[in-house]
Design a protein around this motif. Structure first.
Motif, mmCIF file in Angstrom:
data_model
loop_
_atom_site.group_PDB
_atom_site.id
_atom_site.type_symbol
_atom_site.label_atom_id
_atom_site.label_comp_id
_atom_site.label_asym_id
_atom_site.label_seq_id
_atom_site.Cartn_x
_atom_site.Cartn_y
_atom_site.Cartn_z
ATOM 1 N N ALA A 17 -3.249 18.648 -15.817
ATOM 2 C CA ALA A 17 -2.282 17.647 -16.275
ATOM 3 C C ALA A 17 -1.716 18.083 -17.623
ATOM 4 C CB ALA A 17 -2.948 16.277 -16.399
ATOM 5 N N ALA A 18 -2.590 18.648 -18.472
ATOM 6 C CA ALA A 18 -2.164 19.130 -19.792
ATOM 7 C C ALA A 18 -1.361 20.415 -19.682
ATOM 8 C CB ALA A 18 -3.382 19.343 -20.686
ATOM 9 N N ALA A 19 -1.920 21.406 -18.966
ATOM 10 C CA ALA A 19 -1.281 22.723 -18.906
ATOM 11 C C ALA A 19 -0.088 22.744 -17.947
ATOM 12 C CB ALA A 19 -2.308 23.773 -18.490
ATOM 13 N N GLY A 20 -0.318 22.305 -16.700
ATOM 14 C CA GLY A 20 0.751 22.352 -15.703
ATOM 15 C C GLY A 20 1.711 21.185 -15.763
ATOM 16 N N GLY A 21 1.184 19.982 -16.072
ATOM 17 C CA GLY A 21 2.014 18.777 -16.044
ATOM 18 C C GLY A 21 2.808 18.548 -17.306
ATOM 19 N N ILE A 22 2.358 19.111 -18.436
ATOM 20 C CA ILE A 22 3.086 18.922 -19.700
ATOM 21 C C ILE A 22 3.678 20.242 -20.178
ATOM 22 C CG2 ILE A 22 2.944 18.215 -22.109
ATOM 23 C CD1 ILE A 22 0.699 16.313 -21.357
ATOM 24 N N THR A 23 2.823 21.145 -20.676
ATOM 25 C CA THR A 23 3.358 22.338 -21.353
ATOM 26 C C THR A 23 4.143 23.240 -20.403
ATOM 27 O OG1 THR A 23 1.261 23.521 -21.030
ATOM 28 C CG2 THR A 23 1.534 22.300 -23.079
ATOM 29 N N TRP A 24 3.548 23.583 -19.253
ATOM 30 C CA TRP A 24 4.252 24.517 -18.368
ATOM 31 C C TRP A 24 5.465 23.880 -17.721
ATOM 32 C CZ3 TRP A 24 3.663 29.414 -18.894
ATOM 33 C CH2 TRP A 24 4.286 30.275 -17.980
ATOM 34 N N LYS A 25 5.383 22.575 -17.449
ATOM 35 C CA LYS A 25 6.533 21.907 -16.838
ATOM 36 C C LYS A 25 7.714 21.903 -17.796
ATOM 37 C CE LYS A 25 5.524 20.491 -13.453
ATOM 38 N NZ LYS A 25 5.429 21.180 -12.157
ATOM 39 N N VAL A 26 7.463 21.570 -19.066
ATOM 40 C CA VAL A 26 8.549 21.570 -20.053
ATOM 41 C C VAL A 26 9.054 22.992 -20.281
ATOM 42 C CG1 VAL A 26 9.131 21.099 -22.467
ATOM 43 C CG2 VAL A 26 7.739 19.465 -21.187
ATOM 44 N N MET A 27 8.141 23.961 -20.355
ATOM 45 C CA MET A 27 8.548 25.346 -20.560
ATOM 46 C C MET A 27 9.374 25.862 -19.389
ATOM 47 S SD MET A 27 4.994 26.792 -22.225
ATOM 48 C CE MET A 27 5.494 28.507 -22.311
#
Length: 448
Positions: A17-27
């Motif tokens: 949720a942190a890596a894929g759902g926030i940072t990677w999704k925005v990136m």
């Protein structure tokens, strides 16, 4: 082995949720448009930045996998990287969305430095996170459930992030640069909290079979591991497919749809548009284990999911480029996301199978190294596709940059050419990639 509690599965889901759902999704979705239209990089700089970052990852991801495999601490082998990496992870992400008041050279240095730092800390957190799946349980059904929880967590958080983004921008107010800086700090804090929670709530029940000392043999063994080679190529294709669509979505709304579309009070911009897909992926990520049992194997479930992606991507190409057809576009994105939701959990579960195969064949564990290739495939596919989007838009007639005062300048020399390229990058290019992925799945040798 004791039954895994629901709390631990939720804890594992918080990691993605942190890596894929926030940072990677925005990136993946916001960064190409952010760098060219808000931050002020040229199209060439944006494409080059992502290419350089991939060369960087080719070295750091396998190194991180090997280092993680040899870590010994009171927190275990992989969890300490999550616990101690959480704060740097959120902080660097926040700084990356800040636009400093620099000229063209200063901005270029800032973007390149922070982007490479973000890739390094992402690797330091996400490679051990993926490797956790190999040591939390030896039960194949439990692995599928952990993988499914992971994808549901990523897509659920991605849904919240993308849906809330335009409304949070309006709430923050001010310039675009100010909005992205504030939202970067907000989502950076959430990403750090989710990563830390994952490290604290999960357990490592299995002990990796460690090599006596460091050697390059595990690297050589990888290239003799046919399932690993094919699965890594599948992972690259999977992330090329997602990467093209995510990277070009912002441009599609800006230049094909004349900005955001408002329907009955609902703001549909590029983040909200992709949110419909995130919600669908979340639902079908949960359905994936059931679908896999129904068709008989992970490989066949992946193939059927790929067929859905090919068909719906081709269909999208024939939708008129007009805001009046927005709900038809949404409907096709939802159908495409059925396929994405089914295959996303399968990749990581299949990497666990490859890890078991390698341990049985070679006698020592290379879980971290093998899972690092999954993370590398994700970053490689997403960033190279983003780089190609910037490069191809430049060829079509899109020009961006920063003037001497630090202001962003956008010039389009041929709007029809740019629009056609955008539409094809969201539909035809992903369809071709998904077809290649299906071909690779037919020769993947692990049948379970």
């Amino acid at each position: 082995m004791a039954q895994v509690q629901l709390r631990e599965k939720i804890g594992y889901a918080l990691g993605d949720a942190a890596a894929g759902g926030i940072t990677w999704k925005v990136m993946s979705i916001a960064f190409p448009l952010f760098f060219t239209n808000i931050f002020g990089l040229t199209v060439a700089d944006t494409a080059t930045l992502m290419l350089i970052a991939r060369m960087f990852d080719v070295v750091t991801d396998p190194m991180m996998g090997t280092l993680a495999d040899r870590t010994q601490s009171r927190w275990g082998t992989y969890r300490p990287w999550l616990i101690y990496g959480a704060v740097p992870f959120g902080l660097i992400f926040a700084l990356l969305l800040y636009t400093p008041d620099f000229g063209p050279v200063g901005k270029r240095i800032w973007a390149y430095s922070l982007y490479l730092m973000m890739m390094a800390v992402y690797t330091a957190v996400n490679v051990p996170y993926g490797s956790l799946l190999g040591v939390m349980t030896d039960d194949d059904n439990e692995k599928n459930q952990f993988s499914s929880f992971r994808m549901v967590g990523a897509y659920a958080m991605g849904f919240v992030t993308l849906l809330s983004f335009p409304y949070l921008q309006k709430l923050v107010g001010g310039s675009d640069q100010h909005q992205y800086a504030v939202l970067g700090a907000f989502f950076g804090i959430l990403a750090a909290a989710g990563t830390l929670a994952c490290g604290l709530l999960t357990k490592e029940r299995l002990k990796p079979i460690r090599a006596e000392k460091f050697s390059f043999k595990p690297f050589a063994d990888l290239f003799r591991n046919k399932p690993w080679i094919i699965l890594t190529l599948i992972g690259v294709c999977m992330n090329f497919f997602n990467g093209f669509r995510y990277a070009v979505a912002g441009y599609m709304f800006e230049y094909c749809m004349n900005g955001e579309v408002t329907v009955s009070g609902l703001i549909i911009n590029y983040t909200v548009f992709m949110t419909f897909g995130e919600l669908t992926c979340m639902v079908f990520g949960g359905v994936s284990p059931v679908f896999t049992k129904w068709v008989g194997s992970k490989r066949m479930a992946f193939i059927w999911a790929g067929v859905i992606c090919v068909a719906t991507s081709v269909l999208y190409f024939f939708i008129p480029m007009d805001p009046a057809y927005i709900w038809m576009m949404v409907a096709v994105v939802i159908l495409t996301s059925v396929g994405i939701g089914i295959y996303s959990p399968l990749l990581w579960s299949m990497y666990a199978d490859v890890s078991d195969y390698a341990t049985e064949k070679n006698g020592t564990s290379s879980t971290g190294l093998i899972f690092s290739s999954g993370t590398m495939a994700m970053k490689f596919g997403t960033a190279i596709s983003g780089s190609l989007v910037a490069l191809l838009l430049g060829i079509a007639g899109f020009i961006s940059g920063t003037d001497a005062t630090g202001q962003t300048i956008i010039t389009i020399t041929d709007i029809d050419s740019v629009q056609r390229m955008i539409w094809a990058l969201f539909s035809v290019f992903p369809a071709i990639i998904a077809a290649i992925m299906i071909g690779l799945l037919y020769i993947y040798p692990i049948k379970k």
